[in-house]
Motif scaffolding. Structure first.
Motif, mmCIF file in Angstrom:
data_model
loop_
_atom_site.group_PDB
_atom_site.id
_atom_site.type_symbol
_atom_site.label_atom_id
_atom_site.label_comp_id
_atom_site.label_asym_id
_atom_site.label_seq_id
_atom_site.Cartn_x
_atom_site.Cartn_y
_atom_site.Cartn_z
ATOM 1 N N GLN A 114 0.841 -1.199 0.000
ATOM 2 C CA GLN A 114 0.000 0.000 0.000
ATOM 3 C C GLN A 114 0.879 1.253 0.000
ATOM 4 O O GLN A 114 0.494 2.313 -0.459
ATOM 5 C CB GLN A 114 -0.910 0.015 1.228
ATOM 6 C CG GLN A 114 -1.878 1.196 1.240
ATOM 7 C CD GLN A 114 -2.781 1.217 2.453
ATOM 8 O OE1 GLN A 114 -2.699 0.356 3.315
ATOM 9 N NE2 GLN A 114 -3.654 2.198 2.518
ATOM 10 N N TYR A 153 -7.703 3.887 1.294
ATOM 11 C CA TYR A 153 -7.188 3.510 -0.023
ATOM 12 C C TYR A 153 -6.145 4.495 -0.562
ATOM 13 O O TYR A 153 -5.083 4.092 -1.033
ATOM 14 C CB TYR A 153 -8.352 3.396 -1.021
ATOM 15 C CG TYR A 153 -7.911 2.986 -2.406
ATOM 16 C CD1 TYR A 153 -7.802 1.649 -2.749
ATOM 17 C CD2 TYR A 153 -7.593 3.942 -3.364
ATOM 18 C CE1 TYR A 153 -7.386 1.271 -4.007
ATOM 19 C CE2 TYR A 153 -7.175 3.577 -4.620
ATOM 20 C CZ TYR A 153 -7.073 2.238 -4.947
ATOM 21 O OH TYR A 153 -6.650 1.874 -6.195
ATOM 22 N N ALA A 154 -6.451 5.777 -0.488
ATOM 23 C CA ALA A 154 -5.564 6.783 -1.089
ATOM 24 C C ALA A 154 -4.392 7.147 -0.177
ATOM 25 O O ALA A 154 -3.637 8.075 -0.489
ATOM 26 C CB ALA A 154 -6.352 8.038 -1.433
ATOM 27 N N ASN A 155 -4.236 6.426 0.924
ATOM 28 C CA ASN A 155 -3.153 6.723 1.885
ATOM 29 C C ASN A 155 -3.247 8.141 2.420
ATOM 30 O O ASN A 155 -2.240 8.723 2.802
ATOM 31 C CB ASN A 155 -1.774 6.528 1.242
ATOM 32 C CG ASN A 155 -1.348 5.089 1.257
ATOM 33 O OD1 ASN A 155 -2.085 4.224 1.712
ATOM 34 N ND2 ASN A 155 -0.170 4.815 0.742
ATOM 35 N N ASP A 156 -4.432 8.692 2.410
ATOM 36 C CA ASP A 156 -4.601 10.075 2.826
ATOM 37 C C ASP A 156 -5.780 10.160 3.785
ATOM 38 O O ASP A 156 -6.925 10.267 3.360
ATOM 39 C CB ASP A 156 -4.857 10.954 1.598
ATOM 40 C CG ASP A 156 -5.053 12.414 1.979
ATOM 41 O OD1 ASP A 156 -4.611 12.818 3.065
ATOM 42 O OD2 ASP A 156 -5.667 13.146 1.175
ATOM 43 N N MET A 205 -11.791 6.384 8.895
ATOM 44 C CA MET A 205 -11.835 5.953 7.490
ATOM 45 C C MET A 205 -11.200 4.584 7.257
ATOM 46 O O MET A 205 -11.505 3.919 6.268
ATOM 47 C CB MET A 205 -11.093 6.967 6.607
ATOM 48 C CG MET A 205 -11.671 8.362 6.634
ATOM 49 S SD MET A 205 -10.631 9.533 5.739
ATOM 50 C CE MET A 205 -11.005 9.109 4.034
ATOM 51 N N ARG A 257 -4.013 -3.692 -1.495
ATOM 52 C CA ARG A 257 -2.645 -3.959 -1.982
ATOM 53 C C ARG A 257 -1.787 -4.747 -0.999
ATOM 54 O O ARG A 257 -0.778 -5.302 -1.387
ATOM 55 C CB ARG A 257 -1.937 -2.660 -2.395
ATOM 56 C CG ARG A 257 -2.465 -2.123 -3.718
ATOM 57 C CD ARG A 257 -2.237 -0.650 -3.856
ATOM 58 N NE ARG A 257 -3.225 0.068 -3.075
ATOM 59 C CZ ARG A 257 -3.356 1.383 -3.041
ATOM 60 N NH1 ARG A 257 -2.534 2.124 -3.718
ATOM 61 N NH2 ARG A 257 -4.291 1.953 -2.338
#
Lengths: 283, 357
Positions: A48, A203-206, A221, A265
């Protein structure tokens, strides 16, 4: 989140499925305070965040409390990292980067930065309860069966990535203990998580939701309930314990854990740890 | 008693010796690397994998494909054949940077490691490279009095007896820092008739700080801007839109006229600050268009150790309009040129003063 919290509460109560109440007639009760340290080597592939294999060298220090009788024992260990461990890419030992910065006067400056080690914060808190099974009064071999509530937290900032993993889990566990003479014993234990909560970056690492700071947003989240199909972990321990004096024991242990979380991932990691524990009898 | 225990300790340690040696050997064997057995393979480091890794990361995480109408698959078709197993670092760098140029995004960068290759930045900042329309020294030396510096991110003072000035160079410090700074500044400049807030060459930082600072000029709660993040592999896989709100902050707010100065080097969280300020009735924006990089950005790395940035979201103003890759335009356009700056003139600031007077 509310539903997950309720479910988790029920599961904590369900710990008793794996651990019966202690036998009130049990004798030879004692309580132990533990102080331990050691060396741990973590190896982690977190796709990820990065395609690179990372290793961390960690010197943990922990404290624990353990209450035991002939028939059961329970305890809590809190392993802390009082100073940061070191994390680095296995492939790229040291990387130098040169980049241009524009200062507030509008002038450009070439800045060189070296990336070698980054700090890693790790925490393990285990609470366990086990009761003796297959009892035979004369036997030097003892088997214990029970459960373990585990909190595992791992956070590392590197210039290229932030690694984050938080696990709250319920683990059935088994321990085998063999007494060697009057003062020593060897033991091995095994546990694996049946269910719990994994917190990772979304998912977006944010972790950003417009309402909370990044830390709280990560939990809002990135929390997911898991089963053995979605998260696999094994924990194994092997140790040798001997009495030093009437009040003190010393305990050498090797611990191994491996986990795999293929969601988003995926992250796979394992950890080898050797530890030495000084145990002080309290009563 | 003590001697007895010391004797027992020595005796026990002696007995333990053999078991300790066996234990140490076993532990040592276990500690030996088991990567191949226990972990998936680390992505091999070769030019093709490096290309694919970067292309895939953008494919799965970049937030601007839809809003910028970019066909990323066709980009692969064009650039992937230009890389093979024998491509050099220079060739790989050239192809990757040409590919990233298509995104035209100031948050997109590529930083080669252990190399003479320079850091690449996409978007208008990559084109301009140097900011030649603004220099804080011009403001400090020729316009500002009673200057007070609050660490390295903010300074403030007066442009005249009744016009205040605040320079904010970064949104990247702690919320507490901005709270303390803004409380002090608003209190100090409360007797002025207008304030110029200057975010030219502001490097950005945290959106939370953007709305916090804007809140010191707000009289009611409003949507400041909205955003959504990639949450799946398809280019239109996004979380639902979430809002950031600007609302009155601090014990008192500055509700008199405010001029906000921007330029092409007002980046990222400085731009979401511009979004928030543009919703306030007492604010007029003067200067040049902002840089056009609103989204959050994450850093990643390639198998060869190079580091790059990916914008992972779609940021819109309060009315649902995207300015990604474009920049937020000012109400009044005034651009300094390098000759102005060299001679100590700041036309944008002078225009702000003129509007106030």
């Amino acid at each position: 989140m509310k539903r997950i919290s309720v479910l988790f509460f029920i599961l904590i109560i369900g710990l008793s499925v794996f651990a019966q109440m202690p036998d009130s007639s049990a004798n030879n009760r004692k309580a132990i305070f533990k102080l331990f340290t050691g060396y741990s080597n973590l190896r982690m592939l977190d796709f990820q965040v990065s395609p690179l294999l990372y290793r961390a060298d960690i010197v943990p220090i922990g404290i624990g409390y353990q209450a035991l009788s002939d028939n059961c024992f329970w305890g809590v260990d809190a392993e802390l990292i009082p100073f940061a461990g070191l994390l680095r890419s296995v492939r790229h030992n040291q990387r130098d980067f040169t980049f241009t910065e524009i200062n507030e006067d509008g002038e450009t400056e070439d800045v060189t930065s070296t990336l070698k080690y980054s700090s890693i914060i790790q925490q393990n808190i285990n609470f366990w309860y086990q009761t003796r099974i297959l009892r035979a009064k004369t036997s030097k071999n003892k088997f214990y069966l029970g459960g373990e509530f585990r909190h595992y937290f791992n956070l590392s900032f590197t210039p290229s990535a932030i690694f984050f993993m938080n696990e709250l889990s319920l683990n059935p566990s088994i321990t085998f203990l063999r007494e060697i003479g009057e003062n020593s014993s060897i033991y091995s234990g095994f546990s694996f998580p049946l269910t719990g909560l994994i917190v990772r970056f979304p998912y977006a690492n944010d972790p950003a939701d417009g309402e909370h700071g990044n830390f709280a947003a990560t939990y809002a989240m990135g929390s997911n309930f898991f089963t053995p199909l979605s998260f696999q972990r094994i924990n194994f321990a092997f140790g040798y314990k001997t009495r030093l004096s009437q009040k003190w024991d010393i305990d050498f242990a090797y611990k191994f854990s491996w986990f795999n979380y293929p969601e988003n991932r995926g992250i796979t990691a394992y950890e080898n740890k050797i530890s030495i524990s000084f145990n002080r009898k309290l009563k | 008693m003590k001697i007895k225990y010391q004797f027992r300790l020595t005796e026990n340690l002696s007995k333990m010796k053999k078991q300790l040696i066996i234990f140490a050997v076993l532990a040592g064997l276990f500690l030996a690397s088991c990567d191949k057995m226990l972990l998936p393979d680390e992505t091999p480091n070769n030019p093709v994998n490096n290309f694919d890794d970067l292309w895939n990361a953008y494919d799965q995480m970049y937030g601007g494909f839809v809003v910028k109408n970019i066909d990323w698959d066709s980009v692969y078709t064009v650039y992937r054949p230009q890389i093979n197993e024998n491509s050099s670092d220079e060739e790989l760098y050239l192809v990757l940077t040409q590919m990233l140029e298509i995104l035209y995004d100031n948050h997109v960068y590529l930083m080669p490691a252990n190399s003479n290759l320079e850091m690449y930045q996409s978007g208008i900042l990559g084109d301009l490279k140097t900011c030649n329309d603004f220099n804080v020294s011009v403001v400090k030396d020729n316009y500002l009095s009673d200057e007070k510096v609050l660490e390295d991110a903010i300074f403030y003072g007066k442009l005249s007896d009744d016009i205040g000035y605040i320079y904010i160079g970064s949104m990247g410090k702690s919320e507490k820092y901005y709270e303390n700074a803004m409380n002090e500044i608003i209190n100090s400049l409360s007797d002025t008739k207008a304030i110029v807030v200057d975010i030219r060459s502001n490097e950005g930082g945290m959106d939370q700080n953007s709305v916090l600072i804007a809140g010191y000029f707000a009289n009611q709660e409003k949507v400041a801007f909205s955003f959504k993040l990639r949450n799946g592999p398809e280019h239109d896989d996004f979380t639902p839109f979430a809002n950031y709100y600007v609302k009155p902050e601090g014990s008192s707010q500055y509700l008199k006229p405010v001029i906000l100065l921007t330029n092409r080097f007002s980046v990222s969280a400085a731009e979401t600050f511009t979004f928030a300020m543009s919703e306030l009735e007492n604010v007029t924006i003067v200067g040049d268009t902002t840089s056009g990089a609103f989204s959050d950005v994450i850093s990643r790395e390639l198998p060869n150790g190079w580091i790059y940035g990916v914008s992972v979201g779609d940021w819109r103003n309060a009315h649902g309009v995207s300015y990604e890759g474009i920049g937020f335009p000012p109400d009044v356009v005034v651009k300094n040129d390098s000759a102005d700056v060299a001679t100590g003139i700041d036309k944008a600031l002078e225009k702000a003063i003129e509007i106030i007077i």
